[in-house]
Write an enzyme that holds these catalytic residues in place. Structure first.
Site, short mmCIF file in Angstrom:
data_model
loop_
_atom_site.label_atom_id
_atom_site.label_comp_id
_atom_site.label_asym_id
_atom_site.label_seq_id
_atom_site.Cartn_x
_atom_site.Cartn_y
_atom_site.Cartn_z
N HIS A 77 -1.99 42.13 -17.56
CA HIS A 77 -2.29 41.29 -16.38
C HIS A 77 -1.95 42.02 -15.09
O HIS A 77 -0.97 42.76 -15.00
CB HIS A 77 -1.61 39.92 -16.46
CG HIS A 77 -0.12 39.89 -16.41
ND1 HIS A 77 0.58 39.86 -15.22
CD2 HIS A 77 0.80 39.83 -17.39
CE1 HIS A 77 1.88 39.80 -15.48
NE2 HIS A 77 2.05 39.79 -16.78
N ASP B 238 6.14 44.61 -15.31
CA ASP B 238 5.50 43.33 -15.66
C ASP B 238 4.43 43.00 -14.63
O ASP B 238 4.72 42.36 -13.62
CB ASP B 238 6.55 42.23 -15.74
CG ASP B 238 5.99 40.89 -16.16
OD1 ASP B 238 4.89 40.87 -16.73
OD2 ASP B 238 6.66 39.87 -15.93
N GLU C 99 -1.66 35.45 -14.64
CA GLU C 99 -0.98 35.25 -15.92
C GLU C 99 0.35 34.54 -15.71
O GLU C 99 0.74 33.68 -16.51
CB GLU C 99 -0.75 36.59 -16.61
CG GLU C 99 -0.12 36.49 -18.00
CD GLU C 99 1.40 36.39 -18.01
OE1 GLU C 99 1.97 35.99 -19.04
OE2 GLU C 99 2.04 36.70 -16.97
N GLU C 100 1.05 34.92 -14.64
CA GLU C 100 2.40 34.38 -14.42
C GLU C 100 2.41 32.87 -14.21
O GLU C 100 3.44 32.23 -14.34
CB GLU C 100 3.08 35.09 -13.24
CG GLU C 100 3.30 36.57 -13.43
CD GLU C 100 4.35 36.90 -14.48
OE1 GLU C 100 4.88 35.96 -15.10
OE2 GLU C 100 4.64 38.09 -14.68
N ASP D 172 2.17 43.22 -22.69
CA ASP D 172 2.85 42.48 -21.62
C ASP D 172 4.35 42.35 -21.87
O ASP D 172 4.98 41.40 -21.44
CB ASP D 172 2.23 41.08 -21.45
CG ASP D 172 2.77 40.34 -20.23
OD1 ASP D 172 3.29 41.02 -19.32
OD2 ASP D 172 2.69 39.10 -20.20
N HIS E 176 10.90 39.84 -13.56
CA HIS E 176 10.76 38.86 -12.47
C HIS E 176 11.84 39.01 -11.41
O HIS E 176 12.28 38.01 -10.82
CB HIS E 176 10.80 37.43 -13.03
CG HIS E 176 9.65 37.10 -13.93
ND1 HIS E 176 9.47 35.84 -14.47
CD2 HIS E 176 8.60 37.85 -14.38
CE1 HIS E 176 8.37 35.84 -15.23
NE2 HIS E 176 7.84 37.06 -15.18
#
Length: 488
Positions: A307, A319, A353-354, A381, A451
């Site tokens: 993604h 990520d 995606e998140e 991912d 994140h």
């Protein structure tokens, strides 16, 4: 046993009658041809082969696999995926859903893959647009201390002056229920221990609504990570229907434990929380698609993916910039070597995606009518650290094929096939019966940076990315070029 003459004649007449009936049916010749071809292809793709047959067919790709690995790990493409990722993330930065940075990232990748000689197009989708705004948290009682926070995705904001309230610190949803009478008018702090991401993330996802049910005015969630250097980790959260929406943010492991110790010592704790978060109307975006079209069955697809969006902190290198770039790199390696498989190799760089795989859900709705032509769906991912194995979901017969395919990865010591392909963006396809695969990497450090501001190029290793790219390319090419599709 031989047939008598009259019996043979009758059977011949019956055969001619059936044949003429078939060719003189209501379908035009072109439709009959297409139907016949599809039937033959479907039958071909369901051919049952013995284990020696499978091993022999896949084994013939050993030299091709070695060429791909050599080019990716030691040859002209060595470190190329790392350089591509660095150039991309340095130029664009983080790429949260709905942002201008995400749209810049999509245009960047569209142009880069076209310049690489791939067939590229964009497929429009609508995606959420949440904006963080200015945010802060400060403990004002029993002493002054700034708390590092990151608002959670989809959170509402506070009033402009903020929310100042006494804390209720708990370690579980069960403790919150036991102490529900204490929660009204307070900010609830969840200091849940990290067990695993899959289990612990429920506090980030549902903590706000659970606290709101017992009258809390806001929540602060211990970051979902096993390791911290006073770094908050954000992520998406979900409000339950019919429950008041209250502001919610993550705090660091260190601050969560500090607040827990103070509370355990019967200290009154007051925090002032200010959050300017807001949700704007859905934004226009795109899934980015690049292909090498198959020479024999171009309508059949092996899909590779990662993604393109990230959170609005760090660079989104791990990520999931790495997963996106190795998917692109896999096609580059195959193209560099002049290879063209029977089936189409398709890279999809997902958007949003998140926020729960929003772009992938819309892709599935658009393409599910052709689900029988999707041979294998792949997603990376969970980082592009040292590859350990390929994870796979599919039938027993498909697993036997994939076991032979991963044997071709012996030169990079990654011949293990594990159960359970995973990935938010490919989950709908796997649930519908399409075989799925994902990378299992040495990911013990993944959630250290996940994140957070720590997700930068510093996390990435060029050699690891070479290995991941080689694995991704070998698996995709061989599956796309086998005589038959993977058995369902």
């Amino acid at each position: 046993m031989a047939l008598e003459g009259s019996q043979a004649c009758c059977l011949l007449c019956l055969f001619l009658f059936l044949f003429l009936s078939a060719v003189s049916g209501s379908h035009p010749p072109s439709e009959r041809l297409i139907s016949s071809t599809s039937s033959i292809r479907a039958a071909s793709n369901q051919t049952k082969k013995t284990a020696p047959d499978v091993a022999a067919e896949v084994g013939r790709y050993a030299d091709v696999a070695k060429r791909i690995i050599e080019r990716a790990v030691f040859g002209a493409a060595q470190n190329r995926s790392y350089r591509r990722l660095a150039d991309f993330t340095d130029a664009v930065g983080n790429r949260v859903s709905g942002s201008q940075n995400l749209e810049r990232a999509i245009r960047y990748m569209y142009n880069a893959m076209k310049q690489d000689g791939l067939e590229v197009h964009l497929e429009p989708v609508k995606i959420p647009h949440w904006v963080r705004g200015k945010e802060s948290a400060e403990m004002v009682v029993p002493r002054a201390k700034s708390l590092a926070i990151l608002g959670l995705g989809s959170s509402v904001g506070t009033p402009p002056e903020g929310v100042e309230a006494e804390l209720l610190v708990v370690q579980s949803f069960e403790e919150l229920k036991r102490r529900a009478s204490e929660a009204a008018g307070r900010i609830v702090v969840f200091n849940q221990p990290f067990i695993s991401y899959g289990e612990t993330v429920s506090y980030r996802a549902f903590g706000a609504s659970e606290a709101a049910k017992v009258g809390a005015v806001a929540t602060l969630i211990r970051s979902v990570t096993p390791f911290s250097i006073n770094s908050p980790h954000t992520g998406w959260q979900t409000y339950q229907d019919g429950v008041k929406r209250i502001p919610t943010a993550c705090i660091t492991v260190e601050d969560a434990e500090l607040l827990w110790r103070l509370a355990r010592n019967k200290q009154k704790i007051v925090v002032r929380l200010v959050m300017g978060a807001q949700t704007l109307p859905d934004a226009d975006s795109f899934n980015t698609v690049a292909e090498i079209r198959g020479w024999q069955h171009p309508e059949q697809v092996v899909l590779l993916s990662g993604h393109l969006d990230s959170w609005d902190v760090g660079q989104g290198a791990m990520d999931d910039g790495g997963g996106a770039v190795i998917s692109w790199e896999a096609l580059s390696l195959i193209k560099d070597l002049g290879l063209r498989p029977r089936r189409t190799l398709r890279v999809v760089l997902w958007t949003a995606e998140e926020q729960g795989g929003v772009g992938a859900q819309q892709y599935f709705k658009l393409h599910k009518e052709n689900i029988s032509n999707f041979d294998l769906v792949m997603e990376s991912d969970l980082g592009t650290f040292t590859p350990m194995a390929l994870q796979f979901t599919g039938s027993d017969a498909a697993r036997k094929v994939m076991e032979e395919v991963v044997n071709l990865l012996a030169p990079i010591n990654t011949t293990k096939l594990e159960a359970g392909g995973e990935g938010t963006d490919i989950s709908l396809w796997m649930q519908a019966g399409v075989p799925g695969a994902s990378l299992h990497v040495a990911d013990s450090r993944y959630f250290w940076f996940h994140h957070s501001e720590g997700d930068t190029m510093t996390v990435q290793d060029p050699h690891d990315m070479n290995l991941c790219s080689a694995l991704w390319a070998v698996v995709a090419y061989v599956v796309a070029d086998l005589q038959d599709m993977l058995p369902r």
